[in-house]
Write an enzyme that holds these catalytic residues in place. Sequence first.
Site, PDB file in Angstrom:
ATOM      1  N   LYS A  36     -11.377  -6.762  -3.513  1.00  0.00           N
ATOM      2  CA  LYS A  36     -12.631  -5.948  -3.282  1.00  0.00           C
ATOM      3  C   LYS A  36     -12.420  -4.371  -4.003  1.00  0.00           C
ATOM      4  O   LYS A  36     -13.301  -4.165  -4.335  1.00  0.00           O
ATOM      5  CB  LYS A  36     -12.886  -5.554  -1.815  1.00  0.00           C
ATOM      6  N   LYS A  52       0.844  -1.248   0.018  1.00  0.00           N
ATOM      7  CA  LYS A  52      -0.146  -0.117   0.005  1.00  0.00           C
ATOM      8  C   LYS A  52       0.963   1.221  -0.039  1.00  0.00           C
ATOM      9  O   LYS A  52       0.619   2.298  -0.638  1.00  0.00           O
ATOM     10  CB  LYS A  52      -0.822   0.091   1.207  1.00  0.00           C
ATOM     11  N   LYS A  83      -3.980 -10.059  -7.613  1.00  0.00           N
ATOM     12  CA  LYS A  83      -5.069 -10.911  -6.869  1.00  0.00           C
ATOM     13  C   LYS A  83      -6.406 -10.286  -7.036  1.00  0.00           C
ATOM     14  O   LYS A  83      -6.772  -9.149  -7.292  1.00  0.00           O
ATOM     15  CB  LYS A  83      -4.707 -10.492  -5.337  1.00  0.00           C
TER      16      LYS A  83
HETATM   17  P1  ATP Z   1      -9.460  -8.011  -0.258  1.00  0.00           P
HETATM   18  O1  ATP Z   1      -7.928  -7.749  -1.003  1.00  0.00           O
HETATM   19  O2  ATP Z   1     -10.364  -8.330  -1.178  1.00  0.00           O
HETATM   20  O3  ATP Z   1      -9.647  -6.499   0.345  1.00  0.00           O
HETATM   21  P2  ATP Z   1      -8.238  -9.075   1.841  1.00  0.00           P
HETATM   22  O4  ATP Z   1      -7.309 -10.454   1.692  1.00  0.00           O
HETATM   23  O5  ATP Z   1      -7.488  -7.864   2.251  1.00  0.00           O
HETATM   24  O6  ATP Z   1      -9.438  -8.907   0.621  1.00  0.00           O
HETATM   25  P3  ATP Z   1     -10.531 -10.130   3.263  1.00  0.00           P
HETATM   26  O7  ATP Z   1     -11.633 -10.063   2.779  1.00  0.00           O
HETATM   27  O8  ATP Z   1     -10.694  -9.905   4.850  1.00  0.00           O
HETATM   28  O9  ATP Z   1      -9.304  -9.173   3.039  1.00  0.00           O
HETATM   29  O10 ATP Z   1     -10.126 -11.687   3.271  1.00  0.00           O
HETATM   30  C1  ATP Z   1     -10.740 -12.738   3.765  1.00  0.00           C
HETATM   31  C2  ATP Z   1      -9.958 -14.296   3.247  1.00  0.00           C
HETATM   32  O11 ATP Z   1     -10.274 -14.327   1.823  1.00  0.00           O
HETATM   33  C3  ATP Z   1      -8.470 -14.255   3.824  1.00  0.00           C
HETATM   34  O12 ATP Z   1      -8.288 -15.205   4.214  1.00  0.00           O
HETATM   35  C4  ATP Z   1      -7.940 -13.848   2.528  1.00  0.00           C
HETATM   36  O13 ATP Z   1      -6.543 -14.601   2.472  1.00  0.00           O
HETATM   37  C5  ATP Z   1      -8.956 -14.563   1.587  1.00  0.00           C
HETATM   38  N1  ATP Z   1      -8.833 -13.779   0.151  1.00  0.00           N
HETATM   39  C6  ATP Z   1      -8.785 -12.624  -0.247  1.00  0.00           C
HETATM   40  N2  ATP Z   1      -8.777 -12.454  -1.594  1.00  0.00           N
HETATM   41  C7  ATP Z   1      -8.395 -13.540  -2.143  1.00  0.00           C
HETATM   42  C8  ATP Z   1      -8.263 -14.185  -3.271  1.00  0.00           C
HETATM   43  N3  ATP Z   1      -8.216 -13.291  -4.378  1.00  0.00           N
HETATM   44  N4  ATP Z   1      -7.999 -15.459  -3.272  1.00  0.00           N
HETATM   45  C9  ATP Z   1      -7.883 -16.329  -2.496  1.00  0.00           C
HETATM   46  N5  ATP Z   1      -8.138 -16.053  -1.157  1.00  0.00           N
HETATM   47  C10 ATP Z   1      -8.377 -14.579  -1.020  1.00  0.00           C
END
Ligand code: ATP
Length: 330
Positions: A196, A111, A193
């Site tokens: 969201k 970030k 990746k």
């Molecule tokens: P984002 O990047 O979408 O904001 P994040 O990883 O920061 O997601 P969370 O939404 O809290 O935050 O993630 C919840 C769970 O989903 C975590 O265990 C994370 O590792 C998993 N996760 C998030 N994105 C992916 C992805 N693209 N593929 C597989 N697992 C994911």
Amino acid sequence: MKRMLSGIKPTGQLHLGNYIGALRHFVASQDEYEMFAFIANLHCITVPQDPQELQKNLKDCVALYLACGLNPNKATIFLQTDVKEHAQLGFIMCCHTYMGELNRMTQFKDKQAKGEKNLSGGLYTYPSLMAADILLYSPDYVPVGEDQKQHVELTRDVAERMNNRYGQLFTVPEPLVAKVGARIMSLSDPTKKMSKSDETNKGCIYLLDDLKVARKKVMSAVTDSIGKVQYDPENQPGIANLMQILSSLSNNRSFADIEEEFKDQGYGVFKKAVADAVCNQLEQIQTRYKEIVESNLIEEVLTQGAQKACLIASAKLDQVQKAIGMEIIK
Ligand code: ATP
Ligand code: LTN
């Protein structure tokens, strides 16, 4: 029975990556493990949120936990802020985490590298709060996607440090990262990746996407000009990603099996099979979701979950504070 715990930040709508990388494992584990699944609503305010949108996302997140198959009679489902001990142990954890360790966390570094302005102190210390979330409940395992493994490893380090200093306080948990589906990539840029915070909105399939929209996103997924359905993430990241999605949504079907079925077919036929699998899964989830949001289930589940979680968390916080010498009245 071994214990498992994990959480998801309700920063936006849950997506297919969250389902494949995390949520489906919570569901699959609830019979065999004592499962704790919470909504990390403290973690989500580490970045600015619109209050009304956040409230909606919170409710949707609980509804989606249930719609994806988490059973409140088996799993303990709760909201992080309903258990005040998270914030309190979070501060204690923060005081036992070194700045050097926080500086190494790739999520924060990424970030920062993007040049995002006004990053909050909460975002920087977030891994310490995550350590508290986990250690309060003494889980044996923490199922997460690939991006969260580093945070669980930091949790282990801090737990061991405190166990050495104060005596046996914490169970040292293990991260569980699945071999397939732990990092679902964006459909519009398979080097990133699925997230969201997808700016174009084309690369991310939300669990509540209209089925036509979801199908269109899969059918327009970026692939390559090689033209062969084979698992080669380095040279064919788009196809490899779609294969991971298909495998995860069809009982962990092997890549060899998928290659065999589509070896003489074009990408169009393959993408249609992926889109069918995605839409089937989404349809099941959305049907349950609609029933749940119209019922009182969310409030009931959260009330019951918080009661159970509070008992465990308050006993652990008390034990920690006593061991550190912070309490007067025993
Ligand atoms: P984002 O990047 O979408 O904001 P994040 O990883 O920061 O997601 P969370 O939404 O809290 O935050 O993630 C919840 C769970 O989903 C975590 O265990 C994370 O590792 C998993 N996760 C998030 N994105 C992916 C992805 N693209 N593929 C597989 N697992 C994911
Ligand atoms: N940091 C995680 C969400 C999260 C979590 C946790 C996951 C907060 N606390 C404890 C597992 C265990 C994320 O951003 N995905």
